[in-house]
Enzyme design. Structure first.
Site, PDB file in Angstrom:
ATOM      1  N   GLY A  57       0.470  -0.621  -1.383  1.00  0.00           N
ATOM      2  CA  GLY A  57      -0.606  -0.972  -0.471  1.00  0.00           C
ATOM      3  C   GLY A  57      -0.303  -2.084   0.511  1.00  0.00           C
ATOM      4  O   GLY A  57      -0.823  -2.109   1.619  1.00  0.00           O
ATOM      5  N   ASP A 117     -10.117  -6.433  -5.370  1.00  0.00           N
ATOM      6  CA  ASP A 117     -11.258  -5.615  -5.785  1.00  0.00           C
ATOM      7  C   ASP A 117     -11.724  -6.078  -7.174  1.00  0.00           C
ATOM      8  O   ASP A 117     -12.548  -6.976  -7.282  1.00  0.00           O
ATOM      9  CB  ASP A 117     -10.815  -4.148  -5.741  1.00  0.00           C
ATOM     10  CG  ASP A 117     -11.914  -3.157  -6.087  1.00  0.00           C
ATOM     11  OD1 ASP A 117     -13.068  -3.576  -6.238  1.00  0.00           O
ATOM     12  OD2 ASP A 117     -11.615  -1.962  -6.203  1.00  0.00           O
ATOM     13  N   LYS A 145     -13.190  -7.607  -1.194  1.00  0.00           N
ATOM     14  CA  LYS A 145     -14.525  -7.005  -1.214  1.00  0.00           C
ATOM     15  C   LYS A 145     -15.549  -8.047  -1.635  1.00  0.00           C
ATOM     16  O   LYS A 145     -15.300  -8.838  -2.531  1.00  0.00           O
ATOM     17  CB  LYS A 145     -14.547  -5.813  -2.177  1.00  0.00           C
ATOM     18  CG  LYS A 145     -13.745  -4.641  -1.629  1.00  0.00           C
ATOM     19  CD  LYS A 145     -13.966  -3.359  -2.411  1.00  0.00           C
ATOM     20  CE  LYS A 145     -13.154  -2.238  -1.761  1.00  0.00           C
ATOM     21  NZ  LYS A 145     -13.116  -1.019  -2.576  1.00  0.00           N
ATOM     22  N   PHE A 166     -15.183   1.923   0.005  1.00  0.00           N
ATOM     23  CA  PHE A 166     -13.808   2.374  -0.162  1.00  0.00           C
ATOM     24  C   PHE A 166     -13.177   2.513   1.222  1.00  0.00           C
ATOM     25  O   PHE A 166     -13.705   3.205   2.085  1.00  0.00           O
ATOM     26  CB  PHE A 166     -13.755   3.709  -0.914  1.00  0.00           C
ATOM     27  CG  PHE A 166     -12.351   4.090  -1.266  1.00  0.00           C
ATOM     28  CD1 PHE A 166     -11.707   3.501  -2.346  1.00  0.00           C
ATOM     29  CD2 PHE A 166     -11.652   4.993  -0.483  1.00  0.00           C
ATOM     30  CE1 PHE A 166     -10.386   3.815  -2.644  1.00  0.00           C
ATOM     31  CE2 PHE A 166     -10.334   5.320  -0.789  1.00  0.00           C
ATOM     32  CZ  PHE A 166      -9.708   4.730  -1.867  1.00  0.00           C
ATOM     33  N   VAL A 167     -12.065   1.821   1.431  1.00  0.00           N
ATOM     34  CA  VAL A 167     -11.443   1.809   2.757  1.00  0.00           C
ATOM     35  C   VAL A 167     -10.007   2.340   2.706  1.00  0.00           C
ATOM     36  O   VAL A 167      -9.362   2.322   1.658  1.00  0.00           O
ATOM     37  CB  VAL A 167     -11.444   0.386   3.360  1.00  0.00           C
ATOM     38  CG1 VAL A 167     -12.854  -0.068   3.679  1.00  0.00           C
ATOM     39  CG2 VAL A 167     -10.750  -0.610   2.430  1.00  0.00           C
ATOM     40  N   ASP A 173      -4.662   3.588   0.746  1.00  0.00           N
ATOM     41  CA  ASP A 173      -4.644   5.053   0.720  1.00  0.00           C
ATOM     42  C   ASP A 173      -5.859   5.650   0.047  1.00  0.00           C
ATOM     43  O   ASP A 173      -6.561   5.004  -0.730  1.00  0.00           O
ATOM     44  CB  ASP A 173      -3.410   5.543  -0.046  1.00  0.00           C
ATOM     45  CG  ASP A 173      -3.567   5.354  -1.558  1.00  0.00           C
ATOM     46  OD1 ASP A 173      -3.788   4.196  -1.989  1.00  0.00           O
ATOM     47  OD2 ASP A 173      -3.514   6.346  -2.296  1.00  0.00           O
ATOM     48  N   ARG A 179      -2.224   5.732   4.713  1.00  0.00           N
ATOM     49  CA  ARG A 179      -1.633   4.384   4.677  1.00  0.00           C
ATOM     50  C   ARG A 179      -1.107   3.975   6.048  1.00  0.00           C
ATOM     51  O   ARG A 179      -1.011   2.792   6.361  1.00  0.00           O
ATOM     52  CB  ARG A 179      -0.455   4.338   3.694  1.00  0.00           C
ATOM     53  CG  ARG A 179      -0.836   4.501   2.236  1.00  0.00           C
ATOM     54  CD  ARG A 179       0.350   4.101   1.369  1.00  0.00           C
ATOM     55  NE  ARG A 179       0.254   4.592   0.007  1.00  0.00           N
ATOM     56  CZ  ARG A 179      -0.383   3.969  -0.987  1.00  0.00           C
ATOM     57  NH1 ARG A 179      -1.006   2.835  -0.752  1.00  0.00           N
ATOM     58  NH2 ARG A 179      -0.410   4.473  -2.203  1.00  0.00           N
TER      59      ARG A 179
HETATM   60  P1  IMP Z   1      -7.775  -4.795  -8.179  1.00  0.00           P
HETATM   61  O1  IMP Z   1      -6.649  -4.959  -9.133  1.00  0.00           O
HETATM   62  O2  IMP Z   1      -8.950  -4.039  -8.747  1.00  0.00           O
HETATM   63  O3  IMP Z   1      -8.200  -6.075  -7.482  1.00  0.00           O
HETATM   64  O4  IMP Z   1      -7.364  -3.743  -7.106  1.00  0.00           O
HETATM   65  C1  IMP Z   1      -6.439  -3.912  -6.195  1.00  0.00           C
HETATM   66  C2  IMP Z   1      -5.806  -2.583  -5.850  1.00  0.00           C
HETATM   67  O5  IMP Z   1      -6.701  -1.453  -5.915  1.00  0.00           O
HETATM   68  C3  IMP Z   1      -5.392  -2.673  -4.419  1.00  0.00           C
HETATM   69  O6  IMP Z   1      -4.097  -3.211  -4.313  1.00  0.00           O
HETATM   70  C4  IMP Z   1      -5.492  -1.252  -3.936  1.00  0.00           C
HETATM   71  O7  IMP Z   1      -4.264  -0.598  -4.174  1.00  0.00           O
HETATM   72  C5  IMP Z   1      -6.560  -0.631  -4.778  1.00  0.00           C
HETATM   73  N1  IMP Z   1      -7.848  -0.596  -4.032  1.00  0.00           N
HETATM   74  C6  IMP Z   1      -8.928  -1.365  -4.259  1.00  0.00           C
HETATM   75  N2  IMP Z   1      -9.926  -1.097  -3.392  1.00  0.00           N
HETATM   76  C7  IMP Z   1      -9.458  -0.117  -2.581  1.00  0.00           C
HETATM   77  C8  IMP Z   1     -10.021   0.591  -1.454  1.00  0.00           C
HETATM   78  O8  IMP Z   1     -11.155   0.379  -0.994  1.00  0.00           O
HETATM   79  N3  IMP Z   1      -9.218   1.541  -0.879  1.00  0.00           N
HETATM   80  C9  IMP Z   1      -7.958   1.809  -1.314  1.00  0.00           C
HETATM   81  N4  IMP Z   1      -7.386   1.160  -2.358  1.00  0.00           N
HETATM   82  C10 IMP Z   1      -8.139   0.209  -2.986  1.00  0.00           C
HETATM   83 MG    MG Z   2      -2.335  -1.779  -4.570  1.00  0.00          MG
END
Ligand code: IMP
Ligand code: MG
Length: 193
Positions: A57, A117, A145, A166-167, A173, A179
């Site tokens: 990402g 997230d 977020k 969701f973006v 992606d 991407r």
């Molecule tokens: P976390 O570990 O839940 O904070 O999530 C981080 C990872 O989830 C990011 O590096 C993204 O790869 C994926 N992710 C979280 N939200 C989104 C979204 O809205 N779109 C796409 N990928 C997301």
């Molecule tokens: Mg990621």
């Protein structure tokens, strides 16, 4: 909305995108600002800075960021963490799927991620790097977020706070697509089949 639609260029559209949240121009400006500020904060660390982009990402973010960073002597070490898979749009917990950077003793580690997230990714990596003897560990995300789990996760540098949607784009992606879009936006429901 982090930019007025009047500033959106022709690049900032795609038939599957419902709404542009952060335009390519706004991303470019913010990445340059972050690089200046972080460059100042790490002025003491030239030669002892290890930047760790979380794949896949942060691929685009990292490429732009490290070129804008004033420090010219840094190490780039990639790591891979999976939280979403395929067509899932809700996080399922973070798992390390790649190797971790080595030889971190005495190095200042800067984690780069696309979006904050649930916070699972940053918490996992921070504890791993601290356990490996890094001199310091900080994190920089392009997007965060506006939800409690993200806002309460320690993160030193944030590009944009966005609504809980969701973006895709600029590295992010859906089912491994989008991407390569140069902006960040939401998908039309029809595209999320
Ligand atoms: P976390 O570990 O839940 O904070 O999530 C981080 C990872 O989830 C990011 O590096 C993204 O790869 C994926 N992710 C979280 N939200 C989104 C979204 O809205 N779109 C796409 N990928 C997301
Ligand atoms: Mg990621």
């Amino acid at each position: 909305m982090h930019d007025s639609p009047a500033n959106h260029t022709n690049e900032d559209r795609h038939e599957d995108v419902e709404r542009v949240l952060v335009s390519s121009a706004a991303i470019a400006r913010r990445v340059a600002e972050l690089a200046q500020r972080i460059g100042d904060d790490y002025a003491h660390a030239d030669g002892r800075l290890t930047v760790v982009p979380v794949m896949t990402g942060s691929l685009l973010f990292a490429a732009d960021f490290v070129r804008a960073l004033p420090q010219r002597r840094l190490r780039l070490q990639l790591t891979t963490v999976s939280s979403y898979g395929g067509k899932n749009t809700a996080t399922r917990g973070s798992t390390l799927t790649g190797s971790l950077p080595k030889h971190l003793e005495g190095h200042h580690v800067l984690i780069l991620d696309d979006i904050l997230d649930s916070g699972g990714t940053l918490r996992l990596l921070r504890s791993e790097f601290e356990a490996r003897g890094a001199a310091s560990v900080r994190a920089c995300v392009l997007l965060r977020k506006k939800i409690p789990s993200a806002m309460s996760t320690p993160c030193e540098y944030v590009g944009f706070d966005i609504d809980d949607e969701f973006v895709v784009g600029y590295g992010l992606d859906y089912d491994d697509l989008y991407r390569n879009l140069p902006f960040v936006g939401t998908l039309r429901p029809e595209a999320r089949g």
